[in-house]
Design a protein around this motif. Structure first.
Motif, PDB file in Angstrom:
ATOM      1  N   PHE A   1      21.547   6.486 136.497  1.00  0.00           N
ATOM      2  CA  PHE A   1      22.845   7.037 138.035  1.00  0.00           C
ATOM      3  C   PHE A   1      23.204   5.850 138.281  1.00  0.00           C
ATOM      4  N   ALA A   2      24.556   6.005 138.271  1.00  0.00           N
ATOM      5  CA  ALA A   2      26.072   4.896 138.683  1.00  0.00           C
ATOM      6  C   ALA A   2      26.710   5.222 139.169  1.00  0.00           C
ATOM      7  N   PRO A   3      27.763   4.809 140.446  1.00  0.00           N
ATOM      8  CA  PRO A   3      28.581   5.361 141.090  1.00  0.00           C
ATOM      9  C   PRO A   3      29.413   5.725 139.972  1.00  0.00           C
ATOM     10  N   PRO A   4      30.445   7.344 140.388  1.00  0.00           N
ATOM     11  CA  PRO A   4      31.020   7.905 139.462  1.00  0.00           C
ATOM     12  C   PRO A   4      32.651   6.996 139.155  1.00  0.00           C
ATOM     13  N   PHE A   5      32.713   6.463 139.858  1.00  0.00           N
ATOM     14  CA  PHE A   5      33.808   5.637 139.983  1.00  0.00           C
ATOM     15  C   PHE A   5      33.400   3.990 140.633  1.00  0.00           C
ATOM     16  N   SER A   6      33.765   2.940 140.165  1.00  0.00           N
ATOM     17  CA  SER A   6      33.668   1.814 140.585  1.00  0.00           C
ATOM     18  C   SER A   6      34.717   1.137 140.603  1.00  0.00           C
ATOM     19  N   LEU A   7      35.669   0.574 141.805  1.00  0.00           N
ATOM     20  CA  LEU A   7      36.673  -0.614 142.030  1.00  0.00           C
ATOM     21  C   LEU A   7      35.940  -2.136 141.970  1.00  0.00           C
ATOM     22  N   LEU A   8      36.270  -3.643 141.013  1.00  0.00           N
ATOM     23  CA  LEU A   8      35.872  -4.136 141.278  1.00  0.00           C
ATOM     24  C   LEU A   8      37.038  -5.021 140.683  1.00  0.00           C
ATOM     25  N   GLY A   9      36.594  -6.565 140.842  1.00  0.00           N
ATOM     26  CA  GLY A   9      37.194  -7.581 141.068  1.00  0.00           C
ATOM     27  C   GLY A   9      38.168  -7.687 141.968  1.00  0.00           C
ATOM     28  N   GLN A  10      39.616  -9.116 141.542  1.00  0.00           N
ATOM     29  CA  GLN A  10      40.749  -9.366 143.036  1.00  0.00           C
ATOM     30  C   GLN A  10      40.982  -7.980 143.718  1.00  0.00           C
ATOM     31  N   GLY A  11      41.278  -7.629 144.112  1.00  0.00           N
ATOM     32  CA  GLY A  11      41.912  -6.554 144.571  1.00  0.00           C
ATOM     33  C   GLY A  11      41.510  -5.745 144.740  1.00  0.00           C
ATOM     34  N   ALA A  12      40.129  -4.916 145.219  1.00  0.00           N
ATOM     35  CA  ALA A  12      39.698  -4.116 144.887  1.00  0.00           C
ATOM     36  C   ALA A  12      39.618  -3.449 145.550  1.00  0.00           C
ATOM     37  N   LEU A  13      39.972  -4.139 146.719  1.00  0.00           N
ATOM     38  CA  LEU A  13      40.235  -3.656 148.163  1.00  0.00           C
ATOM     39  C   LEU A  13      41.376  -2.836 148.669  1.00  0.00           C
ATOM     40  N   GLN A  14      42.749  -3.963 148.227  1.00  0.00           N
ATOM     41  CA  GLN A  14      43.635  -2.735 148.640  1.00  0.00           C
ATOM     42  C   GLN A  14      43.810  -1.649 147.328  1.00  0.00           C
ATOM     43  N   ARG A  15      43.392  -1.527 146.521  1.00  0.00           N
ATOM     44  CA  ARG A  15      43.341  -0.281 145.628  1.00  0.00           C
ATOM     45  C   ARG A  15      42.632   0.895 146.163  1.00  0.00           C
ATOM     46  N   LEU A  16      41.491   0.617 146.837  1.00  0.00           N
ATOM     47  CA  LEU A  16      40.728   1.618 147.665  1.00  0.00           C
ATOM     48  C   LEU A  16      41.889   2.395 149.062  1.00  0.00           C
ATOM     49  N   GLY A  17      42.898   2.036 149.608  1.00  0.00           N
ATOM     50  CA  GLY A  17      43.523   2.679 150.129  1.00  0.00           C
ATOM     51  C   GLY A  17      44.258   3.821 149.492  1.00  0.00           C
ATOM     52  N   ASN A  18      44.825   3.152 147.917  1.00  0.00           N
ATOM     53  CA  ASN A  18      45.493   4.289 147.761  1.00  0.00           C
ATOM     54  C   ASN A  18      44.320   5.844 146.536  1.00  0.00           C
ATOM     55  N   VAL A  19      42.684   4.984 147.026  1.00  0.00           N
ATOM     56  CA  VAL A  19      41.857   6.234 146.419  1.00  0.00           C
ATOM     57  C   VAL A  19      41.477   7.327 147.266  1.00  0.00           C
ATOM     58  N   VAL A  20      41.153   6.574 148.643  1.00  0.00           N
ATOM     59  CA  VAL A  20      40.822   7.117 149.364  1.00  0.00           C
ATOM     60  C   VAL A  20      41.923   8.366 149.645  1.00  0.00           C
ATOM     61  N   SER A  21      43.255   7.701 149.788  1.00  0.00           N
ATOM     62  CA  SER A  21      44.464   8.710 149.946  1.00  0.00           C
ATOM     63  C   SER A  21      44.654   9.641 149.135  1.00  0.00           C
ATOM     64  N   GLU A  22      44.314   9.190 148.411  1.00  0.00           N
ATOM     65  CA  GLU A  22      44.500  10.528 146.664  1.00  0.00           C
ATOM     66  C   GLU A  22      42.978  11.658 146.903  1.00  0.00           C
ATOM     67  N   SER A  23      42.589  10.963 147.170  1.00  0.00           N
ATOM     68  CA  SER A  23      41.421  12.260 147.236  1.00  0.00           C
ATOM     69  C   SER A  23      41.188  13.009 148.602  1.00  0.00           C
ATOM     70  N   GLY A  24      42.927  12.505 149.099  1.00  0.00           N
ATOM     71  CA  GLY A  24      43.221  13.713 150.436  1.00  0.00           C
ATOM     72  C   GLY A  24      42.355  13.626 151.679  1.00  0.00           C
ATOM     73  N   ALA A  25      41.595  12.179 151.382  1.00  0.00           N
ATOM     74  CA  ALA A  25      40.915  12.051 152.663  1.00  0.00           C
ATOM     75  C   ALA A  25      42.065  12.386 154.032  1.00  0.00           C
ATOM     76  N   LYS A  26      41.689  12.842 155.240  1.00  0.00           N
ATOM     77  CA  LYS A  26      42.542  12.222 156.029  1.00  0.00           C
ATOM     78  C   LYS A  26      42.110  12.292 157.713  1.00  0.00           C
ATOM     79  N   ARG A  27      40.503  12.440 158.158  1.00  0.00           N
ATOM     80  CA  ARG A  27      40.399  12.070 158.883  1.00  0.00           C
ATOM     81  C   ARG A  27      38.871  11.193 158.065  1.00  0.00           C
ATOM     82  N   CYS A  28      38.669   9.789 158.175  1.00  0.00           N
ATOM     83  CA  CYS A  28      37.378   9.744 158.099  1.00  0.00           C
ATOM     84  C   CYS A  28      36.770   8.848 158.688  1.00  0.00           C
ATOM     85  N   LEU A  29      35.542   8.589 158.477  1.00  0.00           N
ATOM     86  CA  LEU A  29      34.395   7.942 159.831  1.00  0.00           C
ATOM     87  C   LEU A  29      34.359   6.156 158.395  1.00  0.00           C
ATOM     88  N   VAL A  30      34.425   5.464 159.655  1.00  0.00           N
ATOM     89  CA  VAL A  30      34.090   3.736 159.139  1.00  0.00           C
ATOM     90  C   VAL A  30      32.514   3.319 160.127  1.00  0.00           C
TER      91      VAL A  30
END
Lengths: 541, 541
Positions: free
Chosen positions: A96-125
């Motif tokens: 078992f593994a996550p289908p997509f993992s973001l790792l290393g320096q700056g991964a958090l910054q990349r996540l913003g793009n990934v979330v919006s590319e996924s079409g998310a508009k209303r996100c529960l944090v």
């Protein structure tokens, strides 16, 4: 950004939604009326079965049965690299593994793009910032929400997750998800925030299940359930690995029970481990998390349910953690490359145990944590690991030669001089781990852990109870490479109480990944002498 | 069970469905009216850019840019274990994997349960059995359908996938999916069946995209698209690894183009690799697939875009393939354990290159396959790999010492005697691979590949064209550890034409994972002498 308590929520009549209940208390009421374990899973039955055995008399036939994917209690191949693992078995295995993992320096910054590319508009944090005094954690949440905002995604923040995630947290966050008709979930934090998010995702728009209690067990989420929304898990707390696993642990305060959900479908869609978040962490946190991950990797490698895939991940995790943890903890200024490698090592260790399971260090640490609340489990693991490894490595009738030979690979991964003798490999592995624990200034005995606490105090009289509890811990117990008798378990908890396996660190092998093969060659055939350095009863109440 | 041609389908008025078109020819017509590359992706632009360079004059600034997750052309960390990989870079990296993989003996049998647990009731089964004379493959399909039937799932079989998947195959299978209102997709076969299934899944109930051409590039599937149905991929053809990757390659016969889709969201939900399916395969297929996987793993390990996670998988794949391939190919009766380990090794190699990418062996094999249709690409890889590895291992200004040091880890994974000298590591790696290729009786020169064919024949005059094409192959070219000049590329294709790197196999290191460190210690400082054993022009036209 918005932070709302569920009690203060007004309905949003514009949003299309399905509300199977009217309020969090309604959910709790319904949960309370459900039998605590309405659908007793195999795991549950297995645990009951082990628990019903007299302590020390583990059912051998059960020893081989691992709670894995539903429909299969068959133990996977368990074959390692060149060497055979345990007995020769055949059968299919799961990984078992996550289908997509973001790792290393700056991964958090990349996540913003990934979330919006996924079409998310209303996100529960989902986070636990409300219960944290930790400003760093809050800062992470702010940065995350800025990334989301920049990407055009609205964030609805549930910040109430407690240190141990509860069924109430899940019910409240679920209500909020329906209220705001969210199309995605992000969790940011350590284990409990992710665990709540996983449970919320499993229940959100699930027509068949309403409460966490119904999900308990291995793959007990309704057949046919497909996640309605993606889940992005941002790890802010190192070593916990909950951002990439298929496990969620939720406490039920009503029934005073710990509920464990194991289902591959609650693995987060995207896991995110940013090295930059480690930069601000204090050294002792990095040290503890690093050794905890080393325990994950070692126990996964020696697990009954290991496969070549989990081995690949475990061995490389051990290489990275053994090579880089000292530098990551001790360098001034912080050694970014070493922290990066530790971050990757933690990920690999998590991926490995997520499929292979764990062993006795975790069983004992869990038992101690259950007895003495708030004891730091990573420090307990640091203390127990060398003792447990030595126990695993002993040549006994139960462990065949092949199993002991696994230590040859383990020793190589830890940078020990190359050897083909299992006995010297075991010796080097035990000492390498003990030496690492000592070098990063973690406690080396249980009494030392005790002494570091201000209030909670372990009692030596409780050891038999702890030992018995540890042996009933089904999850790591079943995949454990070897099952101790109650006497053996008591014995090595007592040893861990007083004795450091680093007693011989003075003349230990130097842990160095580029070690010359000639070094220490003469010590190869020395027998491993257990020296009891009694710390005395200073710390023992 | 049911096998229908799309032309013969009658509408099923009972099933709720959304049909954006009326027939396969309608789809094809619409596809034909779309610009062949309506949304030129970064990959596309990058390729055009490289292609527009004079051959041999690769744009250096592009050399570091890897088509990765959309929104990022930054090359990931590229740090290896103890050694630094290429230059010191920082940045986030991506890792992709199927969320759930079933591996080992009996995996196919387990899949039936997994499919039914997922709630699938109406399943589109994509295969290429109609175009295969292979009875084994058909037998796999029968067994699969029996598992589905037992689990209560209806199977609708599309068996028309051609050897190279085409846009027509996708359009027809998509039509069938809508017709039967399927709730899940299974693909069984080698690369092309999985590729068609991935494309169908990307288009099925995708409100924004209708044709494969719109998906071309890296992460060009519409933002917000979430798979409407799960995809279960059963690998029946070893080494291809398409069952676990995020890639799909579809041929467009109308525009005579190869369309490449790269998107993490088309990674199958569950991948299934059953060792038992390998038992019936002929030895030469196992040998070719094993060496192909070794090429995957070596090139992924040396790739510019490698990370510690891809390293973990690549190194263990190399260990397993180096240790077990001979036994898997030569043992009589078949050595089940060795086949099992090869199966796991292939999986690990696939997981590794899925995120890290490939290198020059693949670029050259692709160019050769494009020029001479039906040439076996795995045999071409077996020939090229030792030459390419030697080229990568040369100490040059372009490759710094750290990069060459990666061969120390590579050599260790191949079971070479422990060494800290990159030069002797390179020598051992090249010879180990060449020796393995020779031992499993694969061709060792391009002229030998030529001689084994009955009809298609390579021409030595074409070498400059092949070299130029290979250098324009963006996908493996970009992640390649080193970029040759056109002259260098021509040179080593010519070498591979005539010379086996196994020329020194007579006194090669013995590949043995438990090799004694002392062995061959005296050869450590020998320089690597290239001996040209001209096979002569017997095979060259």
């Amino acid at each position: 950004f918005l932070s709302l308590r569920p009690g203060s929520l007004a309905f949003n009549p514009a949003a299309p939604r399905r509300l199977p209940f009217n309020s969090a208390s309604d959910v709790l009421h319904r949960a309370a009326t459900i039998n605590p374990a309405p659908r007793r899973s195999r795991l549950w039955r297995a645990r009951t079965r082990v628990a019903s055995q007299p302590p020390g008399d583990i059912d051998e036939s059960f020893g081989g049965a691992v709670p894995s994917y539903r429909g299969s209690l068959v133990v996977p191949a368990g074959d390692h690299f060149v060497r055979q693992h345990h007995t020769s078995r055949s059968g299919a295995s799961s990984f078992f593994a996550p289908p997509f993992s973001l790792l290393g320096q700056g991964a958090l910054q990349r996540l913003g793009n990934v979330v919006s590319e996924s079409g998310a508009k209303r996100c529960l944090v989902v986070s636990q910032t409300k219960h944290l005094r930790d400003e760093d954690e809050k800062d992470v949440l702010k940065r995350l929400c800025k990334e989301l905002f920049d990407a055009g995604t609205d964030a609805f923040i549930f910040s109430d997750v407690e240190l141990n995630a509860t069924t109430e947290n899940v019910a409240a966050a679920l209500l909020m998800a329906y209220e705001y008709d969210v199309d995605s979930i992000i969790s940011a934090g350590g284990g409990s925030a992710h665990d709540v998010a996983k449970a919320v995702r499993a229940l959100y728009r699930n027509p068949e299940q309403d409460a966490v209690q119904e999900l308990v067990g291995v793959d007990e989420i309704a057949a046919g359930w497909i996640p309605a929304v993606p889940h992005f898990a941002v790890s802010t707390c190192m070593g916990a690995c909950s951002a990439l696993t298929r496990l969620a642990v939720i406490t039920d305060p009503l029934h005073q029970e710990t509920l464990e959900i194991v289902d591959w479908r609650i693995t987060p869609s995207v896991s995110c481990d940013d090295t930059l978040l480690m930069l601000e962490q204090p050294r002792e946190i990095i040290a503890a998390a690093g050794v905890e991950s080393l325990a994950h990797a070692c126990e996964a490698f020696l697990s009954n349910a290991s496969t070549p895939v989990t081995d690949a991940n475990a061995l490389h995790a051990i290489r990275l953690l053994s090579s880089y943890l000292r530098a990551a903890v001790t360098s001034t200024p912080k050694d970014t490359k070493a922290l990066d490698m530790i971050n990757y090592g933690m990920f690999l260790a998590g991926v490995s145990f997520n499929s292979a399971g764990l062993g006795l260090s975790h069983a004992i640490a869990n038992a101690l944590c259950a007895k003495y609340i708030n004891l730091p489990s990573s420090e307990l693991l640091a203390v127990m690991l060398p003792h447990v490894l030595e126990f695993y490595g002993e040549q006994s009738e139960e462990m065949n030669d092949d199993a002991a030979e696994l230590f040859v690979d383990l020793a190589e991964a830890m940078g020990c001089p190359k050897t083909s003798s299992p006995a010297s490999a075991v010796k080097c592995v035990v000492q390498s781990v003990a030496r690492l624990v000592s070098d990063v200034e973690l406690p080396q005995t249980l009494s030392e852990v005790n002494a570091r606490q201000s209030s909670t105090i372990m009692r030596i009289d409780d050891v038999p109870e702890i030992a018995a509890k540890a042996m009933c811990d089904c999850v790591p117990g079943v995949t454990s490479a070897r099952h101790p008798t109650l006497g053996e378990a008591e014995n090595f908890i007592l040893q861990a109480w007083r004795t450091s396996k680093c007693g011989e660190c003075g003349d230990a092998f130097i842990v160095d990944a580029v070690a010359k093969p000639e070094a220490n060659e003469t010590k190869k055939n020395e027998t491993w002498v257990q020296r009891y350095n009694w710390v005395g009863s200073d710390y023992v109440v």
